[in-house]
Design a protein around this motif. Structure first.
Motif, PDB file in Angstrom:
ATOM      1  N   HIS A 176      10.224   5.116  -5.041  1.00 44.85           N
ATOM      2  CA  HIS A 176       9.469   5.713  -4.091  1.00 44.85           C
ATOM      3  C   HIS A 176       9.166   4.028  -3.227  1.00 44.85           C
ATOM      4  CE1 HIS A 176       8.210   9.695  -4.946  1.00 44.85           C
ATOM      5  NE2 HIS A 176       8.294   9.124  -6.204  1.00 44.85           N
ATOM      6  N   ILE A 177      10.065   3.206  -3.408  1.00 44.08           N
ATOM      7  CA  ILE A 177       9.875   1.866  -2.686  1.00 44.08           C
ATOM      8  C   ILE A 177       9.877   2.060  -1.171  1.00 44.08           C
ATOM      9  CG2 ILE A 177      12.397   1.333  -2.468  1.00 44.08           C
ATOM     10  CD1 ILE A 177       9.687  -1.283  -2.916  1.00 44.08           C
ATOM     11  N   LYS A 178      10.429   3.113  -0.581  1.00 43.78           N
ATOM     12  CA  LYS A 178      10.559   3.353   0.890  1.00 43.78           C
ATOM     13  C   LYS A 178       9.298   4.179   1.284  1.00 43.78           C
ATOM     14  CE  LYS A 178      14.804   5.366   0.600  1.00 43.78           C
ATOM     15  NZ  LYS A 178      15.905   6.094   1.159  1.00 43.78           N
ATOM     16  N   ASP A 179       8.420   4.490   0.359  1.00 40.91           N
ATOM     17  CA  ASP A 179       7.082   5.099   0.964  1.00 40.91           C
ATOM     18  C   ASP A 179       6.112   4.065   0.685  1.00 40.91           C
ATOM     19  OD1 ASP A 179       8.184   7.635   0.959  1.00 40.91           O
ATOM     20  OD2 ASP A 179       8.096   7.960  -1.078  1.00 40.91           O
ATOM     21  N   LEU A 180       6.328   2.808   0.405  1.00 38.66           N
ATOM     22  CA  LEU A 180       5.091   1.710   0.309  1.00 38.66           C
ATOM     23  C   LEU A 180       5.399   0.613   1.605  1.00 38.66           C
ATOM     24  CD1 LEU A 180       5.617   0.884  -3.361  1.00 38.66           C
ATOM     25  CD2 LEU A 180       4.172   2.526  -2.466  1.00 38.66           C
ATOM     26  N   HIS A 181       4.516   0.141   1.905  1.00 37.82           N
ATOM     27  CA  HIS A 181       4.342  -0.758   2.919  1.00 37.82           C
ATOM     28  C   HIS A 181       3.694  -1.793   2.791  1.00 37.82           C
ATOM     29  CE1 HIS A 181       1.699   2.943   3.666  1.00 37.82           C
ATOM     30  NE2 HIS A 181       0.899   1.936   4.020  1.00 37.82           N
ATOM     31  N   HIS A 232       0.864  -1.281  -0.054  1.00 34.75           N
ATOM     32  CA  HIS A 232       0.098   0.161   0.151  1.00 34.75           C
ATOM     33  C   HIS A 232       0.923   1.180   0.063  1.00 34.75           C
ATOM     34  CE1 HIS A 232      -3.943  -1.683   0.931  1.00 34.75           C
ATOM     35  NE2 HIS A 232      -3.323  -2.565   1.321  1.00 34.75           N
ATOM     36  N   GLY A 233       0.304   2.404  -0.156  1.00 34.53           N
ATOM     37  CA  GLY A 233       0.998   3.622  -0.195  1.00 34.53           C
ATOM     38  C   GLY A 233       1.094   4.301  -1.619  1.00 34.53           C
ATOM     39  N   SER A 234       1.947   5.327  -1.880  1.00 36.02           N
ATOM     40  CA  SER A 234       1.887   6.276  -2.936  1.00 36.02           C
ATOM     41  C   SER A 234       3.219   6.409  -3.562  1.00 36.02           C
ATOM     42  CB  SER A 234       1.341   7.587  -2.378  1.00 36.02           C
ATOM     43  OG  SER A 234       1.497   8.429  -3.521  1.00 36.02           O
ATOM     44  N   THR A 235       3.232   6.346  -4.805  1.00 33.40           N
ATOM     45  CA  THR A 235       4.590   6.688  -5.613  1.00 33.40           C
ATOM     46  C   THR A 235       4.565   8.005  -6.028  1.00 33.40           C
ATOM     47  OG1 THR A 235       3.412   5.712  -7.628  1.00 33.40           O
ATOM     48  CG2 THR A 235       4.828   4.462  -6.274  1.00 33.40           C
ATOM     49  N   ASP A 292      -4.162   3.375  -0.600  1.00 28.79           N
ATOM     50  CA  ASP A 292      -4.609   2.427  -1.507  1.00 28.79           C
ATOM     51  C   ASP A 292      -3.583   1.368  -2.161  1.00 28.79           C
ATOM     52  OD1 ASP A 292      -6.968   3.632  -1.961  1.00 28.79           O
ATOM     53  OD2 ASP A 292      -6.822   4.365  -3.813  1.00 28.79           O
ATOM     54  N   ILE A 293      -4.096   0.218  -2.593  1.00 29.95           N
ATOM     55  CA  ILE A 293      -3.097  -0.851  -2.968  1.00 29.95           C
ATOM     56  C   ILE A 293      -2.570  -0.414  -4.117  1.00 29.95           C
ATOM     57  CG2 ILE A 293      -3.242  -3.317  -3.975  1.00 29.95           C
ATOM     58  CD1 ILE A 293      -5.994  -3.632  -2.920  1.00 29.95           C
ATOM     59  N   ASN A 294      -1.184  -0.506  -3.959  1.00 29.78           N
ATOM     60  CA  ASN A 294       0.061  -0.131  -5.317  1.00 29.78           C
ATOM     61  C   ASN A 294      -0.041  -1.557  -5.803  1.00 29.78           C
ATOM     62  OD1 ASN A 294       2.469   0.545  -6.496  1.00 29.78           O
ATOM     63  ND2 ASN A 294       1.650   2.449  -5.763  1.00 29.78           N
ATOM     64  N   MET A 303       5.629  -0.965   7.912  1.00 29.00           N
ATOM     65  CA  MET A 303       6.256   0.271   7.114  1.00 29.00           C
ATOM     66  C   MET A 303       7.660   0.457   7.415  1.00 29.00           C
ATOM     67  SD  MET A 303       4.164   3.108   9.197  1.00 29.00           S
ATOM     68  CE  MET A 303       4.978   4.647   8.396  1.00 29.00           C
ATOM     69  N   VAL A 304       8.282   1.210   6.488  1.00 31.35           N
ATOM     70  CA  VAL A 304       9.467   1.587   6.707  1.00 31.35           C
ATOM     71  C   VAL A 304       9.493   2.879   7.591  1.00 31.35           C
ATOM     72  CG1 VAL A 304      11.704   2.424   5.285  1.00 31.35           C
ATOM     73  CG2 VAL A 304      10.411   0.423   4.548  1.00 31.35           C
ATOM     74  N   MET A 305       9.885   2.918   8.860  1.00 32.46           N
ATOM     75  CA  MET A 305       9.458   4.065   9.626  1.00 32.46           C
ATOM     76  C   MET A 305      10.498   5.153   9.373  1.00 32.46           C
ATOM     77  SD  MET A 305       7.178   3.235  11.821  1.00 32.46           S
ATOM     78  CE  MET A 305       7.325   4.308  12.899  1.00 32.46           C
ATOM     79  N   GLY A 306       9.937   6.285   9.169  1.00 33.49           N
ATOM     80  CA  GLY A 306      10.870   7.656   8.911  1.00 33.49           C
ATOM     81  C   GLY A 306      11.298   7.969   7.491  1.00 33.49           C
TER      82      GLY A 306
END
Length: 274
Positions: free
Chosen positions: A162-167, A82-85, A116-118, A207-210
């Protein structure tokens, strides 16, 4: 009570091999420009579920490896990135997101936090957002409630950037402890009344914290997706719409195969299908 999840980003080169072996995970062999991250999965909905996710990138090939436990034995677990790119900052939910105070954090309540689902983490076929609840292509927990998953999929450059913004979120809960999804534990799903809430509610999140430094989204939430054959491209449905569309698409298939994927539904005998 819904436990607030935690997660962390780890450079895999710095993690001792014993850590991977204890989890049943293997440190991926990366190209010189490869990147890899570890995410911890922590329970939602007091599910007792937990796990570890390894994400590794080699060019635009993403390898996702998940080892989780505390899942509903013999049941399929819908799971997604989930998350945003697009620079928006999403995160895992907590107890405060149970806005109707019914004791169950539904997917709709949680979506405003985890987005949303990515990418749909299916075992085969496409990984588009619209495959979010294609339960016949999702992993099934073993008799001990453990899920092991590994798949390499092509992704877009936006996902790479943006892989670090996904979880990661896994779905499926069993509040009445009868080892199956039914209507008695949490009633009907808000996504489709033919489905039990147990099948669609989130069970854990990591998630990737921070790492997410984008802005809080205003208005709609972006949805991304992908396919086995081509790089992932943005989709237009919101999370709830993607889930609902997926439910409509796979409902008949899941009902016909429910013995194979072990999704018993007591009260409803038609429609619906994790």
């Amino acid at each position: 009570m819904i436990a607030k999840p935690t997660g962390r980003l780890v450079a895999l080169a710095a993690v001792p091999a014993a850590v991977f072996l204890s989890l049943g995970l293997s440190g991926p062999a990366l190209a010189e420009d490869g990147k890899a991250y570890q995410i911890d999965l922590a329970q939602l909905n007091n599910s007792g579920s937990r796990g570890t996710v390894m994400l590794s990138l080699k060019g635009t090939q993403l390898t996702v490896q998940i080892e989780s436990e505390g899942m509903v034995p013999g049941q399929p677990s819908a799971q997604h990135l989930h998350g945003s790119t697009n620079g928006h900052d999403f995160h895992c939910p907590d107890a405060s997101d149970d806005t109707n105070r019914d004791g169950i954090l539904s997917n709709t309540e949680a979506t405003k936090d985890y987005g949303d689902i990515n990418i749909s983490l299916t075992t085969s076929g496409d990984t588009q957002a619209t495959s979010g609840l294609a339960v016949e292509r999702m992993p099934v927990a073993d008799k001990q409630g453990k899920v092991s998953y590994k798949r390499t999929i092509p992704v877009s450059q936006a996902v790479v950037d943006h892989i670090k913004d996904l979880h990661v979120v896994q779905h499926g809960i069993d509040p009445n402890n009868n080892k199956k999804y039914d209507f008695e534990g949490a009633g009907k799903s808000e996504l489709d009344p033919k489905l039990p809430q147990e099948a669609t509610a989130p069970t854990n999140c990591g998630m990737v914290m921070g790492a997410s430094v984008g802005s809080i989204p205003v208005g709609g939430i972006e949805t991304g997706g992908g396919s086995e054959e081509s790089a992932m491209v943005p989709a237009t449905a919101t999370a709830a719409a993607a889930f609902a569309a997926s439910l409509a698409a796979v409902g008949a298939v899941v009902i016909s195969r429910r013995r194979a994927v072990a999704v018993p539904v007591r009260e409803e005998s038609t429609g619906g299908a994790a």
